[in-house]
Design an enzyme around this catalytic site. Structure first.
Site, PDB file in Angstrom:
ATOM      1  N   ASP A 284       0.912  -1.236  -0.066  1.00  0.00           N
ATOM      2  CA  ASP A 284       0.072   0.116  -0.001  1.00  0.00           C
ATOM      3  C   ASP A 284       1.064   1.177   0.056  1.00  0.00           C
ATOM      4  O   ASP A 284       1.291   1.654   1.070  1.00  0.00           O
ATOM      5  CB  ASP A 284      -0.788   0.258   1.262  1.00  0.00           C
ATOM      6  CG  ASP A 284      -1.770  -1.230   1.248  1.00  0.00           C
ATOM      7  OD1 ASP A 284      -1.819  -1.976   0.419  1.00  0.00           O
ATOM      8  OD2 ASP A 284      -3.035  -0.806   1.900  1.00  0.00           O
TER       9      ASP A 284
ATOM     10  N   LYS B 184      -6.962   3.183  -3.479  1.00  0.00           N
ATOM     11  CA  LYS B 184      -7.216   3.449  -1.989  1.00  0.00           C
ATOM     12  C   LYS B 184      -7.506   4.854  -1.599  1.00  0.00           C
ATOM     13  O   LYS B 184      -6.573   5.628  -2.028  1.00  0.00           O
ATOM     14  CB  LYS B 184      -6.331   2.459  -1.097  1.00  0.00           C
ATOM     15  CG  LYS B 184      -6.455   2.537   0.302  1.00  0.00           C
ATOM     16  CD  LYS B 184      -5.331   1.842   0.979  1.00  0.00           C
ATOM     17  CE  LYS B 184      -5.166   2.023   2.507  1.00  0.00           C
ATOM     18  NZ  LYS B 184      -4.096   1.245   3.343  1.00  0.00           N
TER      19      LYS B 184
ATOM     20  N   LYS C 254     -10.452   0.395  -2.360  1.00  0.00           N
ATOM     21  CA  LYS C 254     -10.167   0.074  -0.889  1.00  0.00           C
ATOM     22  C   LYS C 254     -10.552   1.365  -0.092  1.00  0.00           C
ATOM     23  O   LYS C 254      -9.382   2.333  -0.249  1.00  0.00           O
ATOM     24  CB  LYS C 254      -8.601  -0.356  -0.684  1.00  0.00           C
ATOM     25  CG  LYS C 254      -8.705  -0.693   0.982  1.00  0.00           C
ATOM     26  CD  LYS C 254      -7.369  -1.368   1.235  1.00  0.00           C
ATOM     27  CE  LYS C 254      -6.866  -1.178   2.717  1.00  0.00           C
ATOM     28  NZ  LYS C 254      -5.641  -1.555   3.021  1.00  0.00           N
TER      29      LYS C 254
END
Lengths: 290, 330, 482
Positions: free
Chosen positions: B162, B230, B266
């Site tokens: 991430d 995300k 996400k």
């Protein structure tokens, strides 16, 4: 002097900024208050009414699209020219309405002042009548008045100048265009006003003046599907005609300003309703976000 | 936990008319600024409207289990220890020790130095290890540091990386720099055996502020090869919101329409209740489509959410309300 | 209509237990429920065709009695009551509406067929807001610009598409200004008006201030034509509106008419596309398209027409049609068999005359009840009947344009002028187009938004007068318009 033969006038219609004769070719005799011959006036027909509506429709977009300031200037200019031609209007009022010269002068003064009063409204009516609406949500919401469109005006039968001006000015100052049926028996001020309009800055078609009978022309205008509104002022006291015209006006839901039972006292300052009756309110929403 | 190494974003721009848009800063800017605008009020109204869906009974059961399977169970604290991470990993594998039928979470999400610990605990459970990298959460470090950070996590066994974008660069309009950094990080996710780590690109939408920016950065990241986009680090408020996620779901939907390729989404940070989670699932269902209702394509970055999901799940199964004492802390 | 999904939404019906529908209903006259002297009629649940109740029909004599009751209440009580006291009654009513909102929403949905989420989230809250808004005007009329003299008795006739909301739009400003009312709800949706009568009792509103006469066209005609009525307010079809205008011709009755529309919803190529698609959907499928201001003509710029239509079809595929009481229902039932027949007729005409496509999402219609799927016609031109006539159903006609001027010309090419929509990200274009559209409400980058403070009403054959906002007072005061 007295041997001279008068040049008798035959007045014409005022349509689309031009002065045509009646399509029908008919005229009628106009007399003064004592019944003496004054002039011939064109007797407008239904086809003249139709042509006038076409002219008024054509003029509506550009006229309503002008800035309010500009319409104010144009109307004020009309007042100036009217003031310039004061003697001519005084004579018309004396002849038509049988008033003394001094009373007629007051009528003309009042008419000029009325035009000045309405001219000033052009760029104020929006603020007085419109407004922002605090809706419960993230939206900018504004209501503004807009001209209704083509207004057929049956002008007062008796008050041939002040009543006429009081009928026309509120219609056009806000951006409408008008098809005016003048007083049948007292058309002198109307035809003279047409000459004033033609020589001031009012675009052709904004005001169209038909001399003729409201009873004849009214039904055609009231049922015309391209006329948006109808001022029945000239039918004051004629309840049956007024009702019939209002019924006909329902065909396309014209905005109808009903006639009072009797012709009003036009020296009183008019209300806002003379303008708002021929205004639509438009409300525009827009979200507020980044 | 069936997350597979689906290669969502290899050569995303081939054959879709998008090949040239990243050829220069100017071209990329033209493309991103040519995307349709997002009206804030309209987008928020749409999100609010979807949030009124009423998910009951069997639908709720399915939704809760699905949400559990989508959780990236997260601990990203300076005070994290190996013990804490081991406990978290155990919880991810078996969220409800009382109920073996309860599904596992999708992944645990930790700092790079905790990857090995997490990996060790998770073993072959199928639960992934996600590592935040690239000088998380601010991203304020030189590129070679960010790449080293990434490689470190990948070498330690991270299945998913991430990363954070350089919001400063994005906000000052240096789109190509942001793009190239994502490309470079994605390269750093490579493994010799071909089992590349999946790349999630964090935008920190709370700093980007506008939905127009969210739409642009979503496309930028997808063009650069992100497997997932995300919302947030969880360290900045506001973190995930429904409308931001709506705009991102529209972006992945449109990206698939144009390229044929799916990218995951996400939302992370601030999603604490089952009710919230279900609102997100409804939005996934109705905006991106049912194809995204899978842990491969949608995740929740969360810590406290999991226990609420478990409590609701228990309520549905037992018919009575549960309490926090009946669920493990981590 | 849900896409196949790992979690199909389970039924989530709102409970009917909150409403108590009586077997028969009388008229509400002079503060009491009384028998009618016409032929009673039945109101049905359009989603099931189940008969809900038998409702009295008001005869001419009943209408007369109601007008007299209203006159008496106006002269003896309401017209002379200080504004601040009238205000408190209206505030009471507003509060009771909030307190009984669930009951009102469920009853509205059962009688009308509209989705519960709309009656719950739009209709009823807006009704309460409307009463709150006008309650506050009752003691401030001297600041509104129309004087403080009420007209007297208002005869009000309302449609079936927003039964309670239209009641509020009529009753709240009338009462705030000191008028009393005789209201006729639509014959297919009388129940919430009758529940409102109970609320008036609950608020101890003086007898005769609000009277409700049920019935169909004849009852409405009797009310409108009654010489004791000072003011006529009508919402409904343009044909009936014209008939009313003829009926009141030559009288001193003031009139407001809120009639039909065929609104253009204009989407420019720089529109925020996702929100525009939502706006198109809201514009035509909200309330099954039973909305006078519905965006029934989509004018989309040619360069993005295909893209917008693709997205629109995809979006329409997620609309959920079915049980109006289900909280997840987006599209409810058509209000009546007659309205369904009208929609079918025009849609069939559209199919014959349009060269483009008729499209609806895969959509299972319930066996009983009145249903019509959301439908889009592409390839429509201004010459087609479905682009000119108000369908009043979930049927969208799609036309294209190339330039802003063409969009305006097409949008204005109708005898109606109620509403319009503009979708563009360019501010100056929005303002210019908004000023050129001949419509009473222009929604830019939004659609079908309503608020008590915001005046609503049309140009041309969409009627005259405004409802809502300060301007809405003009219709109920001597110093107001026409």
């Amino acid at each position: 002097m007295s041997d001279r033969i008068d040049v008798r006038k035959t007045y014409k219609l005022y349509v689309g900024g031009a002065f045509p004769r009646s399509e029908s070719g008919y005229t009628y005799e106009v007399t003064d208050a004592k019944g003496a011959f004054v002039a011939n006036a064109a007797l407008a027909s239904r086809k003249d009414a139709r042509d006038a509506v076409v002219a008024a429709r054509k003029a509506f977009g550009p006229w309503s699209g002008r800035t309010a300031y500009n319409r104010a200037q144009v109307l004020y200019r009309v007042a100036e020219v009217l003031e310039d031609r004061r003697p001519q209007f005084v004579q018309a009022v004396v002849q038509s309405e049988g008033l003394s010269a001094s009373k007629a002068e007051r009528v003309v003064d009042e008419s000029v002042d009325r035009l000045v009063w309405y001219a000033g409204w052009a760029d104020k009516i929006t603020q007085v009548v419109g407004g922002a609406n605090p809706v419960a949500g993230p939206f900018f919401n504004l209501t503004t008045p807009e001209a209704t469109g083509v207004v057929a005006v049956l002008a007062p039968e008796r008050s041939s100048l002040l009543g006429l001006v009081t009928a026309i000015a509120p219609v056009v100052v806000t951006g409408n265009t008008a098809v005016v049926v003048s007083s049948y028996s007292r058309p002198l001020a109307a035809v003279t006003l047409a000459e004033v309009l033609a020589t001031s800055d009012v675009p052709g078609g904004v005001v169209n003046v038909l001399t003729g009978s409201a009873a004849t022309l009214g039904p055609w205008l009231a049922s015309h599907m391209d006329v948006n509104a109808l001022d029945l002022l000239g039918t004051a006291g004629q309840t049956e005609l007024a009702r019939d015209l209002e019924v006909a006006a329902a065909d396309n839901l014209k905005r109808v300003r009903r006639a009072p039972a009797a012709e009003p006292d036009f020296t009183r300052e008019p209300g806002l309703d003379t303008m708002t009756d021929f205004l639509e309110l438009k409300t525009v929403w827009h979200p507020m976000g980044v | 936990m069936p997350i597979t190494a689906s290669s969502a974003a290899t050569a995303p721009t081939g054959g879709s008319g998008l090949a040239d848009v990243t050829s220069s800063d100017a071209a990329l800017r033209r493309f991103l600024h040519g995307l349709p605008g997002v009206d804030q009020v309209g987008a928020e109204a749409r999100a609010a409207s979807l949030a009124t869906r009423s998910i009951k009974t069997t639908a709720k059961e399915q939704a809760l289990d699905l949400a559990i399977r989508m959780v990236d169970l997260t601990t990203l604290e300076g005070s994290d220890t190996h013990g804490k991470v081991r406990a978290l990993a155990a919880k991810a594998v078996r969220p409800d020790p009382a109920d073996p039928a309860c599904p596992s979470a999708a992944a645990v999400c930790v700092y790079p130095d905790m990857v090995a610990t997490a990996k060790e605990t998770l073993g072959d459970s199928g639960v992934h290890v996600a590592a935040v990298a690239t000088a998380f959460p601010s991203g304020r470090a030189a590129l070679d540091i960010k790449l080293a950070d990434t490689r470190d996590a990948v070498e330690a066994g991270a299945d998913e990386i991430d990363m954070v974008i350089d919001r400063g660069a994005f906000l000052s309009g240096r789109y190509l720099q942001v793009f190239e950094e994502i490309v470079a990080v994605r390269e750093a996710c490579a493994r010799a055996d071909g089992e590349d780590a999946h790349l999630k690109v964090i935008f920190e939408t709370g700093e980007l502020q506008t939905y127009d920016n969210v739409r642009r950065v979503s496309w930028l990241a997808m063009l650069a090869g992100a497997h997932f986009i995300k919302t947030s680090t969880g360290k900045v408020q506001p973190a995930a919101t429904l409308p931001v996620t709506l705009v991102m779901l529209e972006a992945v939907r449109d990206f698939r329409r144009q390229t044929g390729q799916m990218v995951g989404v996400k939302p992370a940070g601030g999603i604490r209740t089952s009710k919230d989670a279900i609102k997100y699932l409804v939005m996934v269902n109705e905006v991106a489509g049912a194809d995204w209702l899978d842990p491969d394509w949608f995740r929740f970055g969360a810590s406290t959410l999991l226990n609420d999901l478990l409590m609701q799940r228990t309520k549905l199964r037992t018919g009575r309300y549960s309490g926090p004492d009946y669920f493990t802390l981590d | 209509m849900t896409p196949s999904s790992p979690f199909d939404y389970a039924p989530a019906p709102e409970s009917r237990a909150v409403v108590d529908i009586k077997a028969t209903y009388g008229l509400f006259v002079g503060g009491e429920f009384v028998d009618g002297h016409g032929t009673p009629f039945k109101t049905v649940d359009p989603a099931t065709e189940e008969v809900l109740a038998e409702v009295a029909e008001a005869s001419d004599a009943d209408v007369d009695a109601a007008v007299k009751a209203a006159r008496k209440a106006h002269e003896r009580v309401w017209g002379r009551m200080p504004g601040r006291e009238r205000a408190k009654y209206l505030y009471r009513i507003a509060r009771i509406i909030q307190e009984r909102s669930r009951e009102l929403a469920v009853l509205e949905t059962i009688d009308n067929g509209k989705p519960i989420k709309e009656s719950r989230d739009v209709d009823v809250p807006t009704v309460a807001a409307h009463f709150f808004y006008y309650a506050g005007w009752a003691d401030k009329l001297e600041h509104a610009g129309y004087g403080t003299t009420p007209l007297g008795v208002a005869g009000q006739v309302i449609p079936w598409n927003f039964p309670l909301l239209m009641l509020a739009w009529k009753v709240a400003p009338a009462l705030a200004c000191g008028n009393t009312v005789v209201l006729k709800p639509a014959e297919t949706t009388p129940l919430t008006a009758l529940l409102f009568a109970e609320i008036c009792q609950q608020a101890d509103l003086p007898a005769g201030v609000v009277n409700i006469v049920t019935g169909a066209g004849a009852t409405g005609q009797a009310l409108v034509a009654h010489p004791g009525v000072d003011k006529v307010a009508f919402t409904g079809s343009t044909a009936v509106g014209k008939a009313i205008a003829r009926t009141v011709a030559g009288t001193s009755k003031k009139v407001t008419l809120e009639l039909g529309g065929k609104a253009a919803n204009i989407v420019f190529d720089d529109a925020p596309v996702d929100q525009a698609v939502e706006g198109i959907v809201t514009g035509i499928f909200f309330n099954q398209g039973h909305v006078c201001c519905a965006g029934s003509r989509l004018l989309v710029q040619e360069s993005i027409a295909e893209e917008v239509l693709d997205r629109l079809r995809e979006r329409m595929s997620t609309l959920r049609l079915g049980d109006p009481l289900d909280k997840n229902t987006d599209i409810g039932a058509i209000n009546s068999a007659a309205q369904l027949a009208r929609i079918r007729e025009l849609a069939d005409i559209g199919e014959q005359e349009v060269s483009g496509e008729r499209w609806s999402p895969a959509c299972e219609l319930p066996e009983r009840g009145f249903w019509f799927p959301p439908t889009v016609f592409t390839g429509v031109t201004q010459a087609h009947r479905i682009a000119r006539e108000e369908i009043f159903g979930p049927v969208l006609s799609v036309l294209t344009f190339r330039t802003p001027s063409e969009a305006v010309e097409k949008a204005n090419n109708t005898p109606f002028g109620l509403s319009a929509g503009i979708w563009s990200e360019k501010g100056s274009r929005i303002l210019e187009i908004a000023s050129r559209l001949r419509a009473g409400v222009v929604w830019a980058n939004t659609f079908n938004k309503f608020d008590p403070t915001s005046p609503f009403g049309g140009y041309q054959e969409s009627g005259y007068g405004r409802e809502g906002g300060r301007h809405g007072l003009a219709a109920y005061l001597e110093g107001g318009q026409r």
